[in-house]
Design a protein around this motif. Structure first.
Motif, PDB file in Angstrom:
ATOM      1  N   HIS A   5       0.749  -1.473  -0.010  1.00 11.88           N
ATOM      2  CA  HIS A   5       0.123   0.119   0.408  1.00 11.88           C
ATOM      3  C   HIS A   5       0.492   0.619  -0.199  1.00 11.88           C
ATOM      4  CE1 HIS A   5      -2.785  -3.055   0.920  1.00 11.88           C
ATOM      5  NE2 HIS A   5      -2.257  -3.420   2.294  1.00 11.88           N
TER       6      HIS A   5
ATOM      7  N   GLU B 148      -5.574  -0.455  -7.836  1.00 12.51           N
ATOM      8  CA  GLU B 148      -5.469  -1.785  -7.101  1.00 12.51           C
ATOM      9  C   GLU B 148      -5.545  -2.880  -7.512  1.00 12.51           C
ATOM     10  OE1 GLU B 148      -9.200  -0.330  -4.095  1.00 12.51           O
ATOM     11  OE2 GLU B 148      -9.504   0.493  -6.321  1.00 12.51           O
TER      12      GLU B 148
ATOM     13  N   ARG C  52      -4.697  -8.269  -1.198  1.00 15.44           N
ATOM     14  CA  ARG C  52      -4.942  -7.405  -1.978  1.00 15.44           C
ATOM     15  C   ARG C  52      -4.049  -6.670  -1.747  1.00 15.44           C
ATOM     16  NH1 ARG C  52      -9.749  -5.883  -4.574  1.00 15.44           N
ATOM     17  NH2 ARG C  52     -10.069  -3.243  -4.982  1.00 15.44           N
TER      18      ARG C  52
ATOM     19  N   ARG D  74      -2.853  -1.278  -2.777  1.00 15.23           N
ATOM     20  CA  ARG D  74      -3.394  -0.242  -2.953  1.00 15.23           C
ATOM     21  C   ARG D  74      -2.271   0.404  -3.362  1.00 15.23           C
ATOM     22  NH1 ARG D  74      -5.652   4.790  -1.900  1.00 15.23           N
ATOM     23  NH2 ARG D  74      -7.399   5.242  -2.397  1.00 15.23           N
TER      24      ARG D  74
END
Length: 286
Positions: A113, A270, A278, A280
């Motif tokens: 992230h 993303e 995941r 981002r």
């Protein structure tokens, strides 16, 4: 297990994501870090599993905690280019007869992230969602009758950010377009190989500013993970903690009609891989 590293850049501590999918557990009492040394030690990994199963690991307060790359002190990042049939087709390239191999420097790796920097004078920064393979045993000249997947410690989500002008239009190798700072977000987790029984059955998806751009499957790989590990081991020694980025499916900016939607400062990307978590990232000017 889902292993990760949390904390400020350069000061991360090892952690484990509990089976509930939300609670972080502190591994610092059992392991100095999530690195090649840990991944190569089956006894140490067994102790982590036992402690996790027995509820012995203290919980971490996850509020505000940065997630770093899930592997520390990566020796090398080996990348495989044009490894999906649909991606080769969208770029007008013939499927390669052998894996296309290039490198990213280990210092391009950042957290899943973290901010990604658009290089100065960049006009063609592109996205690439990829399955990363993390090596757990030294692999050297693997024979045809050996199982390459037995040398894999686990898998992670990787973002092989690329600058296409630097890569393809500035002469020489691809390296100039692949090694800009922050160009390899990795994580959030290292998912151990026992939780990924078939690396050729994973969906990959990527969105840019909320718009789905990549929607593929590792089933479309030209060279499956096992073949890639065996092939690379015949040209270089793979050590515990090394990473292999195994290519990207169709949907990159390079393969879109003009005007191609290359990334700019302010864009948000993303991406996710089935079972692996995941990422981002916000893109900013370098």
């Amino acid at each position: 297990m889902k292993l990760l590293r949390v904390g400020a850049a350069g000061a991360e501590r090892p952690a484990l994501l509990d089976e509930d999918g939300t609670t972080l557990r502190d591994l610092s009492g059992l392991a100095a870090d999530v690195d090649g040394e840990l991944l190569a030690d089956p006894d140490a990994l067994a102790r982590v599993r036992q402690a996790a199963a027995g509820g012995e690991l203290p919980a971490l307060d996850a509020a505000g905690l940065r997630i770093g790359p899930p592997v520390a002190r990566i020796g090398k990042v080996v990348c495989i280019g044009l490894n999906y049939h649909d991606h080769a087709a969208e770029t007008g390239a013939e499927p390669p007869a052998e894996p296309v191999v290039f490198f990213k420097a280990a210092d391009t790796v950042v957290g899943p992230h973290d901010v990604v920097l658009v290089p100065r004078r960049s006009r063609k920064t592109d996205w690439e969602a990829e399955l990363a393979v993390v090596i757990g045993r030294t692999a050297r000249y693997l024979a045809d009758d050996e199982d390459p997947l037995s040398y894999v410690a686990g898998y992670a989500v990787s973002h092989d950010v690329s600058e296409r002008e630097f890569q393809l239009e500035r002469g020489g190798t691809w390296d100039k377009g692949k090694n800009c700072e922050t160009f390899n977000p990795l994580g959030p987790w290292l998912v151990t190989a026992d939780e990924v029984p078939d690396p050729q059955a994973l969906s990959l998806r990527l969105w840019v500013n909320g718009r789905l751009r990549q929607d593929g499957s590792t089933a479309d790989q030209i060279f499956p993970v096992a073949d890639v590990v065996r092939y690379v081991s015949r040209f270089m020694t793979l050590y515990p903690g090394d990473v292999i980025n195994t290519g990207t499916p169709a949907g990159v900016a390079l393969g879109q009609p003009e005007p191609k939607p290359f990334l700019r400062a302010g864009d948000v990307v993303e991406l996710e891989i089935q079972g692996l978590g995941r990422q981002r990232q916000e893109f900013k000017d370098a």
